[in-house]
Design a protein around this motif. Structure first.
Motif, PDB file in Angstrom:
ATOM      1  N   ILE A 168     -15.589  -8.366 -10.377  1.00 40.34           N
ATOM      2  CA  ILE A 168     -14.863  -9.367  -9.389  1.00 40.34           C
ATOM      3  C   ILE A 168     -13.768  -8.076  -8.636  1.00 40.34           C
ATOM      4  N   GLY A 169     -13.225  -7.513  -9.182  1.00 38.86           N
ATOM      5  CA  GLY A 169     -12.183  -6.563  -8.523  1.00 38.86           C
ATOM      6  C   GLY A 169     -10.687  -6.811  -8.863  1.00 38.86           C
ATOM      7  N   MET A 170      -9.789  -6.167  -8.126  1.00 36.03           N
ATOM      8  CA  MET A 170      -8.651  -6.233  -8.444  1.00 36.03           C
ATOM      9  C   MET A 170      -7.526  -7.271  -7.928  1.00 36.03           C
ATOM     10  N   VAL A 171      -7.208  -8.432  -8.661  1.00 34.62           N
ATOM     11  CA  VAL A 171      -6.258  -9.388  -8.266  1.00 34.62           C
ATOM     12  C   VAL A 171      -5.024  -8.917  -8.423  1.00 34.62           C
ATOM     13  N   GLY A 172      -4.044  -9.626  -7.879  1.00 41.30           N
ATOM     14  CA  GLY A 172      -2.479  -9.395  -7.796  1.00 41.30           C
ATOM     15  C   GLY A 172      -1.791  -9.243  -6.656  1.00 41.30           C
ATOM     16  N   ILE A 173      -0.771  -8.618  -6.642  1.00 43.75           N
ATOM     17  CA  ILE A 173      -0.026  -8.669  -5.349  1.00 43.75           C
ATOM     18  C   ILE A 173       0.746  -7.543  -5.453  1.00 43.75           C
ATOM     19  N   GLU A 174       1.368  -7.108  -4.050  1.00 42.10           N
ATOM     20  CA  GLU A 174       2.338  -6.010  -4.015  1.00 42.10           C
ATOM     21  C   GLU A 174       3.215  -6.402  -2.667  1.00 42.10           C
ATOM     22  N   ASN A 175       4.594  -6.356  -2.940  1.00 42.18           N
ATOM     23  CA  ASN A 175       5.328  -6.340  -1.849  1.00 42.18           C
ATOM     24  C   ASN A 175       6.479  -5.555  -1.891  1.00 42.18           C
ATOM     25  N   THR A 176       7.451  -5.183  -0.946  1.00 41.41           N
ATOM     26  CA  THR A 176       8.526  -4.363  -0.727  1.00 41.41           C
ATOM     27  C   THR A 176       9.646  -5.233  -0.825  1.00 41.41           C
ATOM     28  N   PHE A 177      10.786  -4.748  -1.683  1.00 40.82           N
ATOM     29  CA  PHE A 177      12.086  -5.594  -2.016  1.00 40.82           C
ATOM     30  C   PHE A 177      13.142  -4.687  -1.971  1.00 40.82           C
ATOM     31  N   ILE A 178      14.169  -4.989  -1.246  1.00 38.18           N
ATOM     32  CA  ILE A 178      15.719  -4.460  -1.253  1.00 38.18           C
ATOM     33  C   ILE A 178      16.372  -5.014  -2.319  1.00 38.18           C
ATOM     34  N   VAL A 179      17.079  -4.040  -3.227  1.00 31.32           N
ATOM     35  CA  VAL A 179      17.951  -4.616  -4.150  1.00 31.32           C
ATOM     36  C   VAL A 179      19.150  -4.932  -3.448  1.00 31.32           C
ATOM     37  N   THR A 180      19.543  -6.291  -4.041  1.00 30.63           N
ATOM     38  CA  THR A 180      20.731  -6.770  -3.664  1.00 30.63           C
ATOM     39  C   THR A 180      21.516  -7.735  -4.417  1.00 30.63           C
ATOM     40  N   PRO A 181      22.806  -8.085  -4.419  1.00 25.37           N
ATOM     41  CA  PRO A 181      23.455  -8.780  -5.522  1.00 25.37           C
ATOM     42  C   PRO A 181      22.817 -10.104  -6.056  1.00 25.37           C
ATOM     43  N   LYS A 182      21.920 -10.780  -5.039  1.00 22.99           N
ATOM     44  CA  LYS A 182      21.206 -12.148  -5.315  1.00 22.99           C
ATOM     45  C   LYS A 182      19.712 -11.786  -5.931  1.00 22.99           C
ATOM     46  N   GLY A 183      19.464 -10.459  -6.065  1.00 26.71           N
ATOM     47  CA  GLY A 183      18.034 -10.141  -6.500  1.00 26.71           C
ATOM     48  C   GLY A 183      17.370  -9.637  -5.273  1.00 26.71           C
ATOM     49  N   GLY A 184      16.098  -9.208  -5.461  1.00 20.80           N
ATOM     50  CA  GLY A 184      15.312  -8.469  -4.555  1.00 20.80           C
ATOM     51  C   GLY A 184      15.107  -9.448  -3.432  1.00 20.80           C
ATOM     52  N   GLU A 185      15.212  -8.863  -2.207  1.00 18.66           N
ATOM     53  CA  GLU A 185      15.158  -9.004  -0.632  1.00 18.66           C
ATOM     54  C   GLU A 185      13.587  -8.782  -0.451  1.00 18.66           C
ATOM     55  N   CYS A 186      12.697  -9.823  -0.261  1.00 18.72           N
ATOM     56  CA  CYS A 186      11.179  -9.348   0.255  1.00 18.72           C
ATOM     57  C   CYS A 186      11.360  -9.088   1.546  1.00 18.72           C
ATOM     58  N   ILE A 187      10.867  -7.917   2.018  1.00 19.01           N
ATOM     59  CA  ILE A 187      10.831  -7.579   3.615  1.00 19.01           C
ATOM     60  C   ILE A 187       9.263  -7.554   4.121  1.00 19.01           C
ATOM     61  N   THR A 188       8.314  -7.881   3.178  1.00 19.13           N
ATOM     62  CA  THR A 188       6.774  -7.761   3.536  1.00 19.13           C
ATOM     63  C   THR A 188       6.197  -9.081   3.675  1.00 19.13           C
ATOM     64  N   GLY A 189       6.793 -10.207   3.792  1.00 18.88           N
ATOM     65  CA  GLY A 189       6.064 -11.322   3.675  1.00 18.88           C
ATOM     66  C   GLY A 189       6.098 -12.336   2.608  1.00 18.88           C
ATOM     67  N   ASP A 190       5.859 -13.417   2.575  1.00 20.82           N
ATOM     68  CA  ASP A 190       5.760 -14.326   1.519  1.00 20.82           C
ATOM     69  C   ASP A 190       4.584 -14.964   1.033  1.00 20.82           C
ATOM     70  N   ASP A 191       3.337 -14.517   1.494  1.00 14.99           N
ATOM     71  CA  ASP A 191       2.121 -15.330   1.384  1.00 14.99           C
ATOM     72  C   ASP A 191       1.519 -14.611  -0.170  1.00 14.99           C
ATOM     73  N   PRO A 192       1.391 -15.773  -1.064  1.00  8.94           N
ATOM     74  CA  PRO A 192       0.942 -15.299  -2.330  1.00  8.94           C
ATOM     75  C   PRO A 192      -0.494 -14.546  -2.528  1.00  8.94           C
ATOM     76  N   GLY A 193      -1.283 -14.614  -1.635  1.00 11.31           N
ATOM     77  CA  GLY A 193      -2.407 -14.089  -1.541  1.00 11.31           C
ATOM     78  C   GLY A 193      -3.617 -14.944  -1.985  1.00 11.31           C
ATOM     79  N   LEU A 194      -4.865 -14.221  -2.070  1.00 14.59           N
ATOM     80  CA  LEU A 194      -6.069 -15.024  -2.372  1.00 14.59           C
ATOM     81  C   LEU A 194      -6.003 -16.119  -1.052  1.00 14.59           C
ATOM     82  N   ILE A 195      -5.969 -15.234   0.126  1.00  9.79           N
ATOM     83  CA  ILE A 195      -6.089 -16.072   1.300  1.00  9.79           C
ATOM     84  C   ILE A 195      -7.707 -16.770   1.456  1.00  9.79           C
TER      85      ILE A 195
END
Length: 394
Positions: free
Chosen positions: A364-391
């Motif tokens: 099949i290949g490689m499943v999974g995900i990658e996004n970029t996050f900024i460290v904040t007091p509330k946890g990682g702030e995602c700055i590259t979108g929120d789609d979980p993939g397998l579109i």
């Protein structure tokens, strides 16, 4: 022309000197040759060297192009030189700090003939540590890059995928779209002798093909001479998993993102289940990206929570697995710190991570995900979108 503000350059140099004073109280001189670090401290990339003394003003000596450096940079002290001889230093210390990871031996010898110091120490980790904490100026550029990433991979790629298109043709079209959207045109890595035009663009098992690249996924590439971009022969067909892992960037600052697509048919249930397990792992890591958290402890916590069956081919395929879950990112895609063993210094607000839990699946290949996050007091702030993939591509 978007020049790096003078206040930004002064702040970076001030923080670096403070770091050196704390960790190497006897330091007297740092000399920087790499263009990435030159850009960080001066706002321009040239053939030259930046001399940073403990006491006194830093000076950027430029061989080529002095005119461009003056035009682009708001750095205070830029001087022309034809050779290192022109930049001789009156009171040379016995020990000079250099970027030992990137300075070639021949360059070192040429430099040391004119600067006859006795000892050399590495400054690579020190610069990386200072660079790891991003200013609001840097974060603003990374957020812009993240918007491009999200729009292209989540909104535009589904319109580009057509049956019969090759990996290479998709990569070419994808690069053109990225540039039109504002991408700065390169994907820079610090890993020695690493070339990367865009990233990994893969159909099916191409994404788990062996590679020298230090990452979870692979790529057939154009040929053994150019194991990059994508294959001209591997063409998209119904039932393929499409895996795209590419960098984006604005004014030198990168984000990293991987997105997957199901072309015309749904993947088998076990592959879908594995994918969403990776998404869940990403979200767990993101919650932990708070100031004070320890990268090695995040790694151990996540890895310890996964069962043996899932860990098989997790973060790679076969024997080709990597021992990290994410990495710092900024002027380079592969920066410090890393979510892995050996990284025991606490996270700080303003650090940025690419988080990339992935799993290779035979046939099949490689499943999974990658996004970029900024460290904040509330946890990682995602700055590259929120789609979980397998579109799904119908």
């Amino acid at each position: 022309m978007n020049k790096v503000p003078s206040s930004e350059l002064k702040s970076r140099l001030r923080r670096f000197k403070k770091h050196m004073d704390f960790h190497h109280s006897q330091w007297e001189m740092v000399v920087i040759f790499s263009k990435i670090n030159q850009y960080y401290f001066t706002g321009t990339m040239q053939d030259g060297m930046l001399i940073i003394p403990q006491n006194g003003e830093a000076t950027f000596w430029v061989r080529r192009s002095y005119e461009r450096a003056v035009d682009e940079s708001l750095f205070d002290n830029i001087n022309p030189m034809k050779s290192f001889r022109d930049a001789k230093y009156d009171e040379l210390p016995e020990t000079v700090y250099l970027e030992t990871e990137v300075v070639p031996l021949a360059l070192y010898h040429r430099f040391s003939r004119q600067f006859p110091f006795k000892n050399v120490k590495s400054v690579d980790r020190d610069i990386s540590t200072v660079r790891s904490i991003k200013s609001e100026y840097e974060l603003s550029l990374m957020r812009e890059s993240g918007k491009i990433h999200a729009h292209v991979l989540e909104d535009l790629v589904p319109e580009i995928l057509k049956e019969g298109i090759s990996e290479a043709d998709l990569a070419s079209e994808l690069f053109s779209v990225m540039m039109k959207e504002g991408h700065h045109g390169v994907a820079r890595f610090g890993m020695f002798d690493t070339e990367m035009v865009l990233g990994h663009v893969c159909f099916g098992e191409s994404s788990i093909y062996p590679t020298y690249f230090d990452g979870a996924s692979g790529n057939y590439g154009l040929s053994p001479a150019v194991p990059l971009i994508g294959s001209r022969e591997n063409k998209l067909k119904k039932g393929d998993l499409v895996y795209i892992d590419i960098g984006s960037g604005v004014d030198g600052y990168h984000t990293d993102k991987s997105t997957t697509y199901m072309f015309a048919e749904k993947l088998p249930d076990h592959a879908v289940e594995a994918h969403y397990k990776c998404v869940d792992v990403q979200n767990q890591i993101a919650e932990m990206l708070k100031p004070g958290a320890i990268p090695s402890e995040i790694y151990d916590s996540i890895m310890g929570s996964l069962d043996d069956e899932f860990l098989e081919n997790f973060m790679g395929f076969g024997k080709r697995t990597v021992k990290f879950l994410g990495h710092g990112i900024g002027l380079l895609i592969d920066e410090l710190p890393v979510l892995a063993h050996g990284f025991n210094e606490p996270l700080e607000k303003g650090m940025v991570f690419a988080v990339e839990p992935k799993k290779g699946i035979k046939g099949i290949g490689m499943v999974g995900i990658e996004n970029t996050f900024i460290v904040t007091p509330k946890g990682g702030e995602c700055i590259t979108g929120d789609d979980p993939g397998l579109i799904p591509i119908l």
